[in-house]
Design a protein around this motif. Structure first.
Motif, PDB file in Angstrom:
ATOM      1  N   GLU A   1       0.829  -1.200   0.000  1.00 25.58           N
ATOM      2  CA  GLU A   1       0.000   0.000   0.000  1.00 25.58           C
ATOM      3  C   GLU A   1       0.866   1.254   0.000  1.00 25.58           C
ATOM      4  O   GLU A   1       2.078   1.193   0.210  1.00 25.58           O
ATOM      5  CB  GLU A   1      -0.878   0.045   1.246  1.00 25.58           C
ATOM      6  CG  GLU A   1      -2.009  -0.934   1.312  1.00 25.58           C
ATOM      7  CD  GLU A   1      -2.928  -0.611   2.472  1.00 25.58           C
ATOM      8  OE1 GLU A   1      -3.766   0.306   2.336  1.00 25.58           O
ATOM      9  OE2 GLU A   1      -2.798  -1.258   3.533  1.00 25.58           O
TER      10      GLU A   1
ATOM     11  N   TYR B   1       2.430   4.290   1.677  1.00 29.45           N
ATOM     12  CA  TYR B   1       2.858   4.564   3.045  1.00 29.45           C
ATOM     13  C   TYR B   1       3.314   6.013   3.097  1.00 29.45           C
ATOM     14  O   TYR B   1       4.399   6.347   2.622  1.00 29.45           O
ATOM     15  CB  TYR B   1       3.989   3.621   3.456  1.00 29.45           C
ATOM     16  CG  TYR B   1       4.433   3.770   4.893  1.00 29.45           C
ATOM     17  CD1 TYR B   1       3.669   3.221   5.924  1.00 29.45           C
ATOM     18  CD2 TYR B   1       5.602   4.449   5.217  1.00 29.45           C
ATOM     19  CE1 TYR B   1       4.066   3.350   7.250  1.00 29.45           C
ATOM     20  CE2 TYR B   1       6.002   4.583   6.537  1.00 29.45           C
ATOM     21  CZ  TYR B   1       5.232   4.032   7.547  1.00 29.45           C
ATOM     22  OH  TYR B   1       5.626   4.177   8.861  1.00 29.45           O
TER      23      TYR B   1
ATOM     24  N   TYR C   1      -1.262  -5.925   6.132  1.00 30.95           N
ATOM     25  CA  TYR C   1      -1.812  -4.944   7.061  1.00 30.95           C
ATOM     26  C   TYR C   1      -1.784  -5.540   8.465  1.00 30.95           C
ATOM     27  O   TYR C   1      -1.583  -6.747   8.646  1.00 30.95           O
ATOM     28  CB  TYR C   1      -3.235  -4.553   6.649  1.00 30.95           C
ATOM     29  CG  TYR C   1      -4.239  -5.684   6.731  1.00 30.95           C
ATOM     30  CD1 TYR C   1      -5.031  -5.872   7.862  1.00 30.95           C
ATOM     31  CD2 TYR C   1      -4.402  -6.580   5.671  1.00 30.95           C
ATOM     32  CE1 TYR C   1      -5.945  -6.915   7.942  1.00 30.95           C
ATOM     33  CE2 TYR C   1      -5.317  -7.611   5.732  1.00 30.95           C
ATOM     34  CZ  TYR C   1      -6.093  -7.774   6.871  1.00 30.95           C
ATOM     35  OH  TYR C   1      -6.988  -8.813   6.948  1.00 30.95           O
TER      36      TYR C   1
ATOM     37  N   SER D   1      -4.089  -5.632  11.911  1.00 32.72           N
ATOM     38  CA  SER D   1      -5.399  -5.268  12.457  1.00 32.72           C
ATOM     39  C   SER D   1      -5.944  -6.383  13.326  1.00 32.72           C
ATOM     40  O   SER D   1      -5.601  -7.564  13.151  1.00 32.72           O
ATOM     41  CB  SER D   1      -6.377  -4.976  11.312  1.00 32.72           C
ATOM     42  OG  SER D   1      -7.666  -4.713  11.810  1.00 32.72           O
TER      43      SER D   1
ATOM     44  N   LEU E   1     -10.542  -1.014   2.570  1.00 34.04           N
ATOM     45  CA  LEU E   1      -9.349  -0.632   1.819  1.00 34.04           C
ATOM     46  C   LEU E   1      -9.658   0.544   0.901  1.00 34.04           C
ATOM     47  O   LEU E   1      -8.895   1.521   0.847  1.00 34.04           O
ATOM     48  CB  LEU E   1      -8.829  -1.817   1.004  1.00 34.04           C
ATOM     49  CG  LEU E   1      -7.620  -1.533   0.103  1.00 34.04           C
ATOM     50  CD1 LEU E   1      -6.400  -1.169   0.933  1.00 34.04           C
ATOM     51  CD2 LEU E   1      -7.321  -2.743  -0.787  1.00 34.04           C
TER      52      LEU E   1
ATOM     53  N   GLU F   1      -9.731   4.019   2.445  1.00 32.83           N
ATOM     54  CA  GLU F   1      -8.482   4.621   2.921  1.00 32.83           C
ATOM     55  C   GLU F   1      -7.995   5.718   1.979  1.00 32.83           C
ATOM     56  O   GLU F   1      -7.682   6.833   2.403  1.00 32.83           O
ATOM     57  CB  GLU F   1      -7.404   3.548   3.072  1.00 32.83           C
ATOM     58  CG  GLU F   1      -7.658   2.581   4.213  1.00 32.83           C
ATOM     59  CD  GLU F   1      -6.521   1.582   4.361  1.00 32.83           C
ATOM     60  OE1 GLU F   1      -5.538   1.655   3.584  1.00 32.83           O
ATOM     61  OE2 GLU F   1      -6.612   0.714   5.259  1.00 32.83           O
TER      62      GLU F   1
ATOM     63  N   ASN G   1      -2.941 -10.359   7.062  1.00 30.86           N
ATOM     64  CA  ASN G   1      -3.020  -9.712   8.372  1.00 30.86           C
ATOM     65  C   ASN G   1      -1.850 -10.211   9.215  1.00 30.86           C
ATOM     66  O   ASN G   1      -1.858 -11.332   9.715  1.00 30.86           O
ATOM     67  CB  ASN G   1      -4.345 -10.041   9.055  1.00 30.86           C
ATOM     68  CG  ASN G   1      -4.558  -9.221  10.327  1.00 30.86           C
ATOM     69  OD1 ASN G   1      -3.630  -8.628  10.864  1.00 30.86           O
ATOM     70  ND2 ASN G   1      -5.793  -9.184  10.785  1.00 30.86           N
TER      71      ASN G   1
END
Length: 366
Positions: free
Chosen positions: A232, A234, A290, A292, A301, A304, A323
């Motif tokens: 993703e 950052y 991710y 969480s 997602l 975001e 995850n």
């Protein structure tokens, strides 16, 4: 000066005295026999007799050596800090990665302390929390008095310099700098020696190599090589793996490719969101990690960052998330690249029909 500071200084002085006192005689006699390493490039090990192994770690960031160690079953307590008494019985382990391997080798009892205990999963015994890995609590370390400290070094990082003043062996665990996934995993042979589990570590490595090779062979001649978008955004940077990075090579061995084949680097490439979208908006698959308490959904997602919804992989529901909190990714994946490969093959080539559970990734649902 208060009593706590006095005790701290006394313990430091005692540790230094014990580590520096006495003359040592080299235990390395004769030429020795090199322990073969098939994939790892930054470590060499030579056995002298039955009970002595010299280990040399190449500096992955420059010339010279990162560390040299002599592993012995019997060590004079006045030996210098490069002599390590094995098997370790009271180690201070800085990372979840190495805690995971130690536990898998059945040697959890050898872990006396950890850093950042809140990120260490799976331990069933009480251990000392020595604080932040970049600036650990030295007083707790001295009180623990570990027989070795397993740390992860970084280029130009001086955060561990003070640890060397404590007179306790520091093992530089730099396997993550190996250029291949199997090379990184092969360091388990070194850790097996440290733990008195050489045979078990060697057998584990041989088994995972055989499985890795058999999995890769299934897609060696695949007709298509799906393009994979990674991770993703950052902050303002979106990192993508280079072709010759560990992840890039895993993609290739899984019969796929990174969405940025023009970047031949062995590490990650920092890009902007605009650059990523321009090149990878039509990537076939999106793999991301991710952290969480709950499983992420596709809608979460997309909420975001708006640009996420514009990628083809998002529109087609072909986004797969790992995850890291619940999959123990950081603890298990470095020394089990075969499991990573299995997941990626099942995602990129479902026609292979491996019929085994996913270890790390799950498709994000709406």
């Amino acid at each position: 000066m208060n009593r706590t500071n006095i005790l701290f200084l006394f313990l430091v002085a005692s540790a230094l005295f014990l580590s520096c006192g006495g003359n040592t005689v080299s235990p390395l006699q004769g030429e020795g026999d090199t322990i073969p390493m098939r994939y790892a490039k930054n470590i060499t090990m030579v056995r002298y007799g039955n009970n002595v192994v010299e280990v040399k770690l190449k500096n992955p960031w420059g010339e010279g050596l990162l560390g040299t160690y002599v592993l012995m079953e019997d060590v004079n307590p006045n030996s210098n800090s490069q002599l390590i008494h094995v098997p370790l019985k009271n180690a201070l382990v800085f990372t979840a990665v190495h805690c995971g391997l130690i536990c898998e080798l059945g040697m959890e009892q050898s872990i006396g302390g950890v850093c950042e205990k809140e990120y260490i999963h799976g331990l069933t015994k009480e251990v000392v929390d020595c604080g932040n890995g970049m600036s650990p609590n030295q007083e707790r370390i001295i009180q623990l008095h570990p027989d070795a400290m397993l740390v992860s070094p970084f280029e130009s990082n001086t955060g561990h310099d003070k640890l060397g003043q404590l007179g306790m062996p520091i093992v530089e665990c730099a396997e993550y700098m190996e250029p291949t996934a199997l090379g990184r995993a092969e360091w388990m042979k070194f850790y097996g020696l440290l733990l008195g589990k050489e045979k078990e570590a060697n057998a584990m490595f041989d088994a995972l190599v055989a499985r890795y090779d058999s999995l890769s062979a299934l897609v060696k001649n695949a007709a298509t090589k799906p393009r994979i978008l990674s991770e993703e955004l950052y902050g303002s940077v979106w990192y993508q793996p280079g072709v010759h990075s560990t992840i890039g090579q895993l993609y290739a061995d899984a019969g796929a490719q990174t969405a940025f084949p023009e970047y031949k680097q062995s590490g990650s490439v920092p890009l902007s969101a605009e650059q990523v979208y321009a090149t990878a908006h039509d990537a076939d698959i999106w793999l991301m990690r991710y952290d969480s308490d709950a499983t992420m959904t596709l809608d979460q997602l997309g909420a975001e960052i708006e640009v996420y919804r514009r990628f083809d992989a998002f529109k087609k529901g072909n986004v797969w998330g790992c995850n890291t909190r619940t999959s123990f990714f950081y603890e298990r994946s470095p020394f089990h690249p075969d499991r990573m490969l299995s997941d990626i093959i099942q995602i990129t080539h479902p026609e292979v029909q491996l019929h085994e559970p996913m270890y790390f990734y799950q498709r994000l649902k709406p």
